[in-house]
Design a protein around this motif. Structure first.
Motif, PDB file in Angstrom:
ATOM      1  N   GLY A  45      83.169  58.546 -38.272  1.00 15.98           N
ATOM      2  CA  GLY A  45      84.318  57.669 -38.124  1.00 15.98           C
ATOM      3  C   GLY A  45      83.997  56.200 -37.981  1.00 15.98           C
ATOM      4  N   MET A  46      82.755  55.802 -38.320  1.00 15.30           N
ATOM      5  CA  MET A  46      82.384  54.395 -38.159  1.00 15.30           C
ATOM      6  C   MET A  46      82.990  53.488 -39.221  1.00 15.30           C
ATOM      7  SD  MET A  46      78.479  53.907 -36.886  1.00 15.30           S
ATOM      8  CE  MET A  46      78.716  52.149 -37.080  1.00 15.30           C
ATOM      9  N   GLY A  47      83.388  54.044 -40.344  1.00 13.58           N
ATOM     10  CA  GLY A  47      83.941  53.230 -41.419  1.00 13.58           C
ATOM     11  C   GLY A  47      83.926  53.982 -42.732  1.00 13.58           C
ATOM     12  N   VAL A  48      83.929  53.233 -43.831  1.00  8.34           N
ATOM     13  CA  VAL A  48      83.956  53.835 -45.169  1.00  8.34           C
ATOM     14  C   VAL A  48      82.750  53.320 -45.955  1.00  8.34           C
ATOM     15  CG1 VAL A  48      86.469  53.976 -45.116  1.00  8.34           C
ATOM     16  CG2 VAL A  48      85.356  51.972 -46.154  1.00  8.34           C
ATOM     17  N   SER A  49      82.495  53.981 -47.066  1.00  7.28           N
ATOM     18  CA  SER A  49      81.377  53.555 -47.897  1.00  7.28           C
ATOM     19  C   SER A  49      81.699  53.818 -49.356  1.00  7.28           C
ATOM     20  CB  SER A  49      80.089  54.297 -47.494  1.00  7.28           C
ATOM     21  OG  SER A  49      78.967  53.741 -48.157  1.00  7.28           O
ATOM     22  N   ILE A  50      80.793  53.409 -50.229  1.00  3.87           N
ATOM     23  CA  ILE A  50      80.901  53.643 -51.666  1.00  3.87           C
ATOM     24  C   ILE A  50      79.627  54.366 -52.099  1.00  3.87           C
ATOM     25  CG2 ILE A  50      81.090  52.586 -53.952  1.00  3.87           C
ATOM     26  CD1 ILE A  50      82.450  50.191 -52.594  1.00  3.87           C
ATOM     27  N   VAL A  51      79.787  55.471 -52.829  1.00  2.00           N
ATOM     28  CA  VAL A  51      78.625  56.260 -53.244  1.00  2.00           C
ATOM     29  C   VAL A  51      78.764  56.649 -54.712  1.00  2.00           C
ATOM     30  CG1 VAL A  51      78.189  57.171 -50.932  1.00  2.00           C
ATOM     31  CG2 VAL A  51      79.672  58.429 -52.501  1.00  2.00           C
ATOM     32  N   SER A 105      72.214  59.388 -46.985  1.00  2.00           N
ATOM     33  CA  SER A 105      72.441  60.405 -45.953  1.00  2.00           C
ATOM     34  C   SER A 105      72.805  59.772 -44.622  1.00  2.00           C
ATOM     35  CB  SER A 105      71.191  61.284 -45.800  1.00  2.00           C
ATOM     36  OG  SER A 105      70.051  60.488 -45.485  1.00  2.00           O
ATOM     37  N   SER A 106      72.166  58.660 -44.290  1.00  2.00           N
ATOM     38  CA  SER A 106      72.495  57.962 -43.032  1.00  2.00           C
ATOM     39  C   SER A 106      73.898  57.370 -43.093  1.00  2.00           C
ATOM     40  CB  SER A 106      71.470  56.868 -42.757  1.00  2.00           C
ATOM     41  OG  SER A 106      70.183  57.413 -42.593  1.00  2.00           O
ATOM     42  N   LEU A 107      74.220  56.758 -44.234  1.00  2.00           N
ATOM     43  CA  LEU A 107      75.553  56.172 -44.383  1.00  2.00           C
ATOM     44  C   LEU A 107      76.633  57.239 -44.239  1.00  2.00           C
ATOM     45  CD1 LEU A 107      75.057  53.767 -47.440  1.00  2.00           C
ATOM     46  CD2 LEU A 107      75.076  53.159 -45.023  1.00  2.00           C
ATOM     47  N   LEU A 108      76.436  58.372 -44.897  1.00  2.00           N
ATOM     48  CA  LEU A 108      77.464  59.412 -44.895  1.00  2.00           C
ATOM     49  C   LEU A 108      77.610  60.054 -43.520  1.00  2.00           C
ATOM     50  CD1 LEU A 108      76.744  61.002 -48.388  1.00  2.00           C
ATOM     51  CD2 LEU A 108      78.519  59.356 -47.757  1.00  2.00           C
ATOM     52  N   SER A 133      91.167  46.572 -45.018  1.00  2.00           N
ATOM     53  CA  SER A 133      91.041  46.394 -43.566  1.00  2.00           C
ATOM     54  C   SER A 133      89.981  47.287 -42.935  1.00  2.00           C
ATOM     55  CB  SER A 133      92.392  46.677 -42.893  1.00  2.00           C
ATOM     56  OG  SER A 133      92.807  48.015 -43.152  1.00  2.00           O
ATOM     57  N   GLU A 134      89.242  48.041 -43.776  1.00  2.00           N
ATOM     58  CA  GLU A 134      88.284  49.016 -43.247  1.00  2.00           C
ATOM     59  C   GLU A 134      86.898  48.403 -43.031  1.00  2.00           C
ATOM     60  OE1 GLU A 134      89.125  52.039 -42.430  1.00  2.00           O
ATOM     61  OE2 GLU A 134      91.125  52.057 -43.306  1.00  2.00           O
ATOM     62  N   PRO A 135      86.184  48.855 -41.991  1.00  2.00           N
ATOM     63  CA  PRO A 135      84.769  48.481 -41.865  1.00  2.00           C
ATOM     64  C   PRO A 135      83.947  49.248 -42.904  1.00  2.00           C
ATOM     65  CG  PRO A 135      85.402  49.973 -40.097  1.00  2.00           C
ATOM     66  CD  PRO A 135      86.668  49.651 -40.856  1.00  2.00           C
ATOM     67  N   PHE A 136      82.952  48.574 -43.497  1.00  2.00           N
ATOM     68  CA  PHE A 136      82.150  49.185 -44.563  1.00  2.00           C
ATOM     69  C   PHE A 136      80.725  49.462 -44.096  1.00  2.00           C
ATOM     70  CE2 PHE A 136      85.525  48.278 -47.413  1.00  2.00           C
ATOM     71  CZ  PHE A 136      85.270  48.964 -48.599  1.00  2.00           C
ATOM     72  N   LEU A 137      80.195  50.548 -44.626  1.00  2.00           N
ATOM     73  CA  LEU A 137      78.797  50.918 -44.409  1.00  2.00           C
ATOM     74  C   LEU A 137      78.137  50.924 -45.790  1.00  2.00           C
ATOM     75  CD1 LEU A 137      80.745  52.516 -42.320  1.00  2.00           C
ATOM     76  CD2 LEU A 137      78.661  53.730 -41.707  1.00  2.00           C
ATOM     77  N   LEU A 138      77.134  50.060 -45.993  1.00  2.00           N
ATOM     78  CA  LEU A 138      76.509  49.924 -47.311  1.00  2.00           C
ATOM     79  C   LEU A 138      74.994  49.987 -47.222  1.00  2.00           C
ATOM     80  CD1 LEU A 138      78.606  47.016 -48.908  1.00  2.00           C
ATOM     81  CD2 LEU A 138      78.916  49.485 -49.218  1.00  2.00           C
ATOM     82  N   LEU A 139      74.402  50.232 -48.359  1.00  2.00           N
ATOM     83  CA  LEU A 139      72.945  50.139 -48.438  1.00  2.00           C
ATOM     84  C   LEU A 139      72.523  48.704 -48.167  1.00  2.00           C
ATOM     85  CD1 LEU A 139      72.176  52.283 -51.614  1.00  2.00           C
ATOM     86  CD2 LEU A 139      71.775  52.928 -49.241  1.00  2.00           C
ATOM     87  N   ARG A 140      71.319  48.564 -47.630  1.00  2.00           N
ATOM     88  CA  ARG A 140      70.845  47.227 -47.308  1.00  2.00           C
ATOM     89  C   ARG A 140      70.413  46.474 -48.572  1.00  2.00           C
ATOM     90  NH1 ARG A 140      66.308  50.294 -45.087  1.00  2.00           N
ATOM     91  NH2 ARG A 140      67.382  50.193 -43.086  1.00  2.00           N
ATOM     92  N   ASP A 141      70.233  45.170 -48.439  1.00  2.32           N
ATOM     93  CA  ASP A 141      69.774  44.337 -49.564  1.00  2.32           C
ATOM     94  C   ASP A 141      68.462  44.877 -50.123  1.00  2.32           C
ATOM     95  OD1 ASP A 141      71.844  42.514 -49.639  1.00  2.32           O
ATOM     96  OD2 ASP A 141      70.950  41.207 -48.126  1.00  2.32           O
ATOM     97  N   GLY A 142      68.312  44.753 -51.438  1.00  4.19           N
ATOM     98  CA  GLY A 142      67.108  45.246 -52.113  1.00  4.19           C
ATOM     99  C   GLY A 142      67.387  46.502 -52.899  1.00  4.19           C
ATOM    100  N   GLN A 173      83.869  44.052 -44.832  1.00  3.70           N
ATOM    101  CA  GLN A 173      83.336  43.778 -43.493  1.00  3.70           C
ATOM    102  C   GLN A 173      82.257  44.824 -43.230  1.00  3.70           C
ATOM    103  OE1 GLN A 173      86.148  44.423 -40.357  1.00  3.70           O
ATOM    104  NE2 GLN A 173      84.616  44.160 -38.737  1.00  3.70           N
ATOM    105  N   ILE A 174      81.001  44.419 -43.386  1.00  2.00           N
ATOM    106  CA  ILE A 174      79.891  45.375 -43.287  1.00  2.00           C
ATOM    107  C   ILE A 174      79.463  45.517 -41.830  1.00  2.00           C
ATOM    108  CG2 ILE A 174      77.559  45.902 -44.074  1.00  2.00           C
ATOM    109  CD1 ILE A 174      78.161  44.117 -46.534  1.00  2.00           C
ATOM    110  N   VAL A 175      79.544  46.749 -41.319  1.00  2.00           N
ATOM    111  CA  VAL A 175      79.204  46.996 -39.909  1.00  2.00           C
ATOM    112  C   VAL A 175      77.919  47.803 -39.758  1.00  2.00           C
ATOM    113  CG1 VAL A 175      81.620  46.870 -39.191  1.00  2.00           C
ATOM    114  CG2 VAL A 175      80.631  49.095 -39.824  1.00  2.00           C
ATOM    115  N   PHE A 176      77.412  48.358 -40.869  1.00  2.00           N
ATOM    116  CA  PHE A 176      76.191  49.174 -40.787  1.00  2.00           C
ATOM    117  C   PHE A 176      75.506  49.157 -42.138  1.00  2.00           C
ATOM    118  CE2 PHE A 176      73.951  53.284 -41.224  1.00  2.00           C
ATOM    119  CZ  PHE A 176      73.107  53.220 -40.129  1.00  2.00           C
ATOM    120  N   GLU A 177      74.174  49.052 -42.123  1.00  2.00           N
ATOM    121  CA  GLU A 177      73.380  49.081 -43.353  1.00  2.00           C
ATOM    122  C   GLU A 177      72.235  50.063 -43.180  1.00  2.00           C
ATOM    123  OE1 GLU A 177      72.278  44.950 -43.536  1.00  2.00           O
ATOM    124  OE2 GLU A 177      73.742  44.561 -45.120  1.00  2.00           O
TER     125      GLU A 177
END
Length: 291
Positions: free
Chosen positions: A234-240, A225-228, A188-197, A216-220
């Protein structure tokens, strides 16, 4: 005109005798005499006067001798240059690296390598994987450090290390104190991921697919460093990957409990390309300092 003919000519000039010249040159006397005759025929001039007990240079032979010696000296010098160059560890090495590896993995590696091989001129190119592979094909870079595997039979790869993947969470997240979690827990969490490419985006999405999670990707962004920073806000979660974990970070990092949630990092070179001693030294240094 053959180089061995010049060698035989100089040997006869130095010894004044066909037999001694043949012995010195490790060839039969008739064969040596035949080669000298061929040389004279090609030049259209006699180089030696054949006397009863010896031979001596004609005037034309005396003119030709320093030229022949100069050619043989240049040949030996060229051979020496090649041998010296083969043993010399120096010259340019251009390394391509993807942005999700470069700032975390390379600084320590480059420092130790430059201290050990100060004559090597390192150039670092940071680009996404498809661009680096194109540059390898074009010869614009010598070695690439990428996430494996890659496509293409024209490349040779060698693994360096395998690192685990972590979920990056806000410090006050309900799962932040866990030692491990499943990506299903973040459904149920919003995700922040690296952009395509960026190849790590594919790695992260593959981990989500195995957990049957459609993030559910809300930021790319193009930088961890930007994602973290956004995760910490508190914008969401990510995978690193493990190497991107920061000690003084606004996030909490929790290991993803999936045996396949790893990233393999390795080197890539163009198959069949000749590598210098400097290239091999860099590759060996990577293997020696990969942890």
């Amino acid at each position: 005109m053959e180089l061995h003919q010049l060698r035989y000519f100089c040997a006869v000039a130095e010894t004044g005798n066909f037999s001694r010249a043949a012995e010195q040159s490790h060839i039969s006397q008739p064969s040596l005499s035949q080669q000298i005759l061929k040389l004279e025929e090609e030049l259209g001039a006699r180089l030696f006067d054949r006397l009863a007990r010896s031979v001596r240079l004609t005037e034309l032979g005396k003119t030709f001798l320093p030229r022949a010696r100069a050619v043989l000296r240049e040949l030996e010098a060229a051979k020496g240059d090649v041998v010296e160059r083969k043993e010399f560890v120096g010259g340019p090495v251009t390394v391509g690296v993807i942005p999700t590896i470069g700032p975390y993995f390379l600084p320590r590696i480059l420092s130790s390598f430059s201290l050990k091989f100060p004559q090597v001129r390192l150039t670092i190119v940071e680009e996404i994987t498809p661009v680096l592979l194109d540059r390898l094909r074009a010869g614009a870079i010598d070695v690439a450090i990428l996430a494996l595997p890659i496509r293409g039979h024209e490349f040779e790869t060698s693994p360096l290390l395998t690192e685990r993947l972590f979920a990056a969470l806000p410090k006050r997240h309900r799962l932040a104190k866990r030692k491990a979690l499943s990506l299903k827990d973040l459904r149920s969490e919003p995700f922040l991921l690296l952009r395509d490419g960026h190849c790590f985006r594919d790695t992260a999405v593959a981990a989500c697919d195995r957990a049957r999670l459609h993030p559910q990707i809300v930021f790319e962004s193009g930088q961890f460093s930007s994602l973290l920073s956004m995760v910490g806000a508190g914008m969401g979660v990510s995978i690193v990957p493990e190497m991107a974990i920061e000690r003084n970070s606004p996030c909490r990092y929790v290991h993803i409990a999936d045996e396949q949630a790893v990233r393999i990092i390795g080197t890539v070179v163009l198959r069949g390309r000749s590598l210098t001693r400097a290239h091999f030294a860099f590759l060996e240094n990577l293997q020696a300092n990969r942890k």
